[in-house]
Design an enzyme around this catalytic site. Structure first.
Site, PDB file in Angstrom:
ATOM      1  N   GLU A   1     -37.039  29.493  45.585  1.00  0.00           N
ATOM      2  CA  GLU A   1     -37.764  29.100  44.177  1.00  0.00           C
ATOM      3  C   GLU A   1     -39.027  28.830  44.478  1.00  0.00           C
ATOM      4  OE1 GLU A   1     -34.455  28.653  44.755  1.00  0.00           O
ATOM      5  OE2 GLU A   1     -33.250  28.799  42.871  1.00  0.00           O
TER       6      GLU A   1
ATOM      7  N   GLY B   1     -30.141  30.458  42.603  1.00  0.00           N
ATOM      8  CA  GLY B   1     -28.782  30.031  41.894  1.00  0.00           C
ATOM      9  C   GLY B   1     -27.710  30.630  42.700  1.00  0.00           C
TER      10      GLY B   1
ATOM     11  N   ALA C   1     -31.074  33.705  40.181  1.00  0.00           N
ATOM     12  CA  ALA C   1     -30.900  33.663  38.704  1.00  0.00           C
ATOM     13  C   ALA C   1     -31.541  34.996  38.230  1.00  0.00           C
ATOM     14  CB  ALA C   1     -31.746  32.686  38.494  1.00  0.00           C
TER      15      ALA C   1
ATOM     16  N   GLU D   1     -26.878  27.593  44.901  1.00  0.00           N
ATOM     17  CA  GLU D   1     -26.358  26.635  44.460  1.00  0.00           C
ATOM     18  C   GLU D   1     -24.897  26.740  43.609  1.00  0.00           C
ATOM     19  OE1 GLU D   1     -29.898  26.859  41.655  1.00  0.00           O
ATOM     20  OE2 GLU D   1     -30.200  24.774  42.116  1.00  0.00           O
TER      21      GLU D   1
END
Ligand code: NAD
Length: 701
Positions: free
Chosen positions: A125, A102, A63, A105
């Site tokens: 994370e 991310g 992210a 993901e």
């Protein structure tokens, strides 16, 4: 189309290529571009499949953490993934570099995944005090199984392509040009009429995740992640994946993510992450400051430190020559290096070939002349100014022009050492921590004459050998030990006032320190500190309460673990500290001698006095220009002194408890113990008065 994601058609395949340097973070423009590209391909009857890939050096590496804590800009990453999973056209993620957080993901929201052999995939994370918040905790267990997913989510370690393939995390490893290979793979899927494989549709068999799996993981994090908040939330999120339908599991993941995000732990861990990345940035250094090439290294002294330092370079594939005075010392030193490698190999962490390769990079010599080709020479001889000066004068004679000459001194004045040469601009301090081959911290000491490119070389070298290089100015103790002296002095006073070594250590251990000060002294050697205080008496407080117990233990020959006794006893070579009534008696006697009345000391007082003493000195170090930033000071304590990352370091911790509170407490201690122990730190006081934090320290300087 958005600038961040380009759209190109190749036959029946639409290629969505993200280009958001440096690491293709999933910022708003990228997210919007992906949604747009997926919609466009979906609406194009000629397109039968979509390949998502990234330009530059990596797949989406996560992210955009600069967006953390700000109002989310649509579309959210979850919305991107919903659009991807719902696409009528089969989506293939084409991975190179690192697909992290991310990025991982996003790969999981694709229907298929291919990767180059060097790719790595993971959800780190947890290291920022949070958890994967865009479906990672729900899709991973569906794809790779609950136990593997738990491991990945709770510890955050990325998985290499080969293993990812074995686990089914990726469908194929592809060689050669990634875009071409991914298109070929997509074409194959089209021709096979492959289904839209949505991971969210996969059902987890609860029998594959019995309660013991979670119990075992909880037992592990209690030991390996003591004190951290996020790992337990990671476990709960994966548990939710097992117990709840996908949509409900996603809600639970979101709630846990937000809970983590709101913690001071997560703020501290994110701060620590950025602080560590910033240490290499030197104000005033532009691109014109270039590190010199370091291809050959020399080390003087094959003792404790010299041996460990030699291993650092051999581990990085750089040849080292270690010079000693006498053949027996050299032989002993090289023998210790070999033993260390053998121990690592015996634990299965190093192959026999790698061990021999590394040993082969380390040469021993009794002749300084063998260092004439070295690009960097690190001195690690006895801590004695005259010896160091002799060594540097000799190095000045033999070293080639432009070689960087470094000293590993912990307590001596680097500028004086540099003056023993005709080239003080090439001299720098490289303060390694023991064991040098293990500890991540490297204090880089910048002398008055150290040239910019000498410093840049030291910083580059620290990276090459996998250390965190933090720049310090010249002063007694540099950043870390200068603060440690204050911290340890408070610890001694607390013993005199009523705490036992065990209580003192437990209070600081429970605060999160890797170990308490008494156990740490016993490990480092009670004699080491005592000798340093002796040698630097003039620079240190001349108070009867300044380290009297440590000095007494030293006089008794209780040097710590190495003599089987220090603040504790270590029967039969054990490393586990055991309380010793003899030490209790020493403490009581010393308190009596000094007229200190003993009382019950609370754990809270222990933590506050020790940590505030360190932070107060940290503020003075900052104001003196010894450290470049509060984050540098915190990085020193996080990487070299066992300070808990979830508290961010002593300076960040002071910020979180409030500087006004810190100053008030310090004022009280100053009234009680005097300004010798609690000197004013004007920077800290100004910040507190202005209601600011160390984060905005420059505003009051
Ligand atoms: P050590 O006594 O284990 O090793 C010093 C070695 O240097 C000995 O083997 C000695 O024979 C050799 N030596 C002495 N004079 C020499 C010369 N003129 N030429 C070649 N070799 C010579 O000491 P150490 O613990 O490795 O410490 C070395 C330096 O590192 C000191 O400056 C110390 O302050 C610093 N340091 C030590 C630690 C630690 O925890 N031990 C940590 C950080 C820094």
């Amino acid at each position: 189309m958005s600038d961040a994601v380009s759209y190109k058609k190749q036959g029946q395949v639409a290629l969505l290529t993200a280009d958001n340097p440096p690491v293709n973070a999933l910022g708003q423009a990228v997210r919007a571009g992906l949604v747009e590209g997926v919609a466009r391909a979906g609406a194009d009857p000629d397109v039968k499949a979509i390949v998502i890939l990234c330009a530059g050096r990596t797949f989406f590496a996560g992210a955009d953490i600069r967006e953390f804590g700000k109002p989310p800009l649509p579309p959210s990453l979850r919305e991107v993934h919903e659009a991807m999973e719902a696409s009528p056209k089969v989506i293939v993620a084409a991975i190179h570099g690192t697909a992290l957080g991310g990025g991982c993901e996003t790969a999981l929201a694709s229907h298929y995944r291919v990767a180059v052999p060097s790719a790595k995939i993971g959800v780190p994370e947890v290291n920022l005090g949070i958890l994967p918040g865009a479906g990672g905790t729900q899709r991973l267990p569906r794809l790779v199984g609950v136990e593997r997913a738990l491991e990945m989510v709770v510890f955050g370690q990325p998985v290499a392509a080969k293993k990812a393939k074995e686990w089914g995390l990726i469908d194929e490893i592809v060689e050669g040009d990634l875009a071409a290979a991914a298109v070929t793979y997509a074409e194959r899927l089209i021709s096979q009429g492959a289904s839209l494989r949505k991971i969210s549709d996969i059902a987890i068999n609860p029998a594959s995740a019995p309660a013991e799996v979670f119990l075992a993981m909880r037992a592990r994090i209690a030991k390996e992640r003591r004190g951290y908040f996020a790992p337990e939330c990671c476990i709960q999120a994966v548990e939710a994946a097992v117990r709840l339908p996908f949509v409900e599991g996603m809600k639970k993941e979101r709630a846990l993510f937000e809970e983590c995000m709101a913690t001071t732990h997560s703020r501290a861990q994110r701060y620590a992450f950025f602080a560590e990345r910033e240490v290499g940035v030197i104000p005033g250094f532009g691109k014109e400051v270039r590190a010199r090439t370091v291809a050959k290294v020399g080390i003087i002294g094959a003792g404790t430190m010299g041996g460990g330092i030699a291993m650092c370079f051999a581990n990085a594939g750089i040849p080292v020559t270690v010079v000693e005075m006498k053949a027996d010392a050299l032989e002993r030193g090289l023998g210790v290096i070999r033993k260390n490698y053998e121990a690592t190999a015996a634990r299965g962490r190093l192959s026999a070939e790698d061990m021999e390769r590394r040993l082969g990079l380390i040469a021993g010599s009794l002749d300084y002349g063998d260092l004439k080709d070295a690009d960097l020479i690190i001195e690690a001889v006895f801590e004695d100014m005259n010896v160091k000066k002799t060594v540097f004068a000799e190095l000045d004679r033999v070293a080639k022009a432009g070689a960087v000459l470094a000293s590993n001194t912990s307590t001596l004045n680097l500028d004086e050492i540099a003056r023993a040469t005709s080239r003080p601009q090439d001299v720098v301090g490289l303060h390694f921590f023991s064991p040098a081959n293990v500890m991540r911290l490297l204090e880089i000491v910048r002398g008055a004459a150290t040239a910019p490119d000498t410093l840049a070389t030291a910083l580059q070298v620290s990276k090459t050998i996998g250390k965190v290089g933090v720049v310090s100015g010249v002063c007694f103790g540099f950043i870390g030990n200068r603060m440690l002296f204050e911290y340890g002095r408070e610890a001694e006073l607390l013993l005199l006032e009523g705490a036992s070594p065990a209580q003192l250590d437990k209070a600081l251990y429970d605060f999160g320190m890797a170990m308490g000060p008494c156990a740490m002294n016993d490990m480092a050697g009670v004699d080491v500190g005592a000798l340093v205080r002796k040698a630097h008496r003039a620079e240190l407080p001349n108070e009867p309460t300044y380290y009297p117990i440590a000095d007494k233990l030293y006089a008794m020959g209780r040097y710590g673990q190495k003599t089987g006794a220090g603040y504790y006893v270590y029967p039969n070579g054990s490393r586990t500290p055991q309380p010793d009534p003899v030490v209790e008696a020493v403490i009581v006697e010393e308190a009596k001698r000094l007229g200190i009345e003993r009382r019950a000391v609370s754990d809270q007082e222990i933590v506050e006095r020790c940590i505030f003493a360190a932070a107060n000195e940290g503020a003075r170090i900052l104001a003196d220009g010894i450290a470049l930033r509060p984050g540098d000071i915190d990085t020193v304590w996080l990487t070299g002194y066992g300070f808990p990352v979830y508290r961010g370091g002593p300076m960040f911790y002071a910020d979180t408890v409030g500087l006004a509170h810190v100053v008030k407490a310090i004022d009280g201690y100053r009234a009680r113990y005097g300004a010798v122990y609690w000197p004013h730190a004007p920077l800290l006081e100004k910040l507190a008065a202005a209601g600011k934090t160390f984060a905005s320290w420059r505003e009051v300087m």
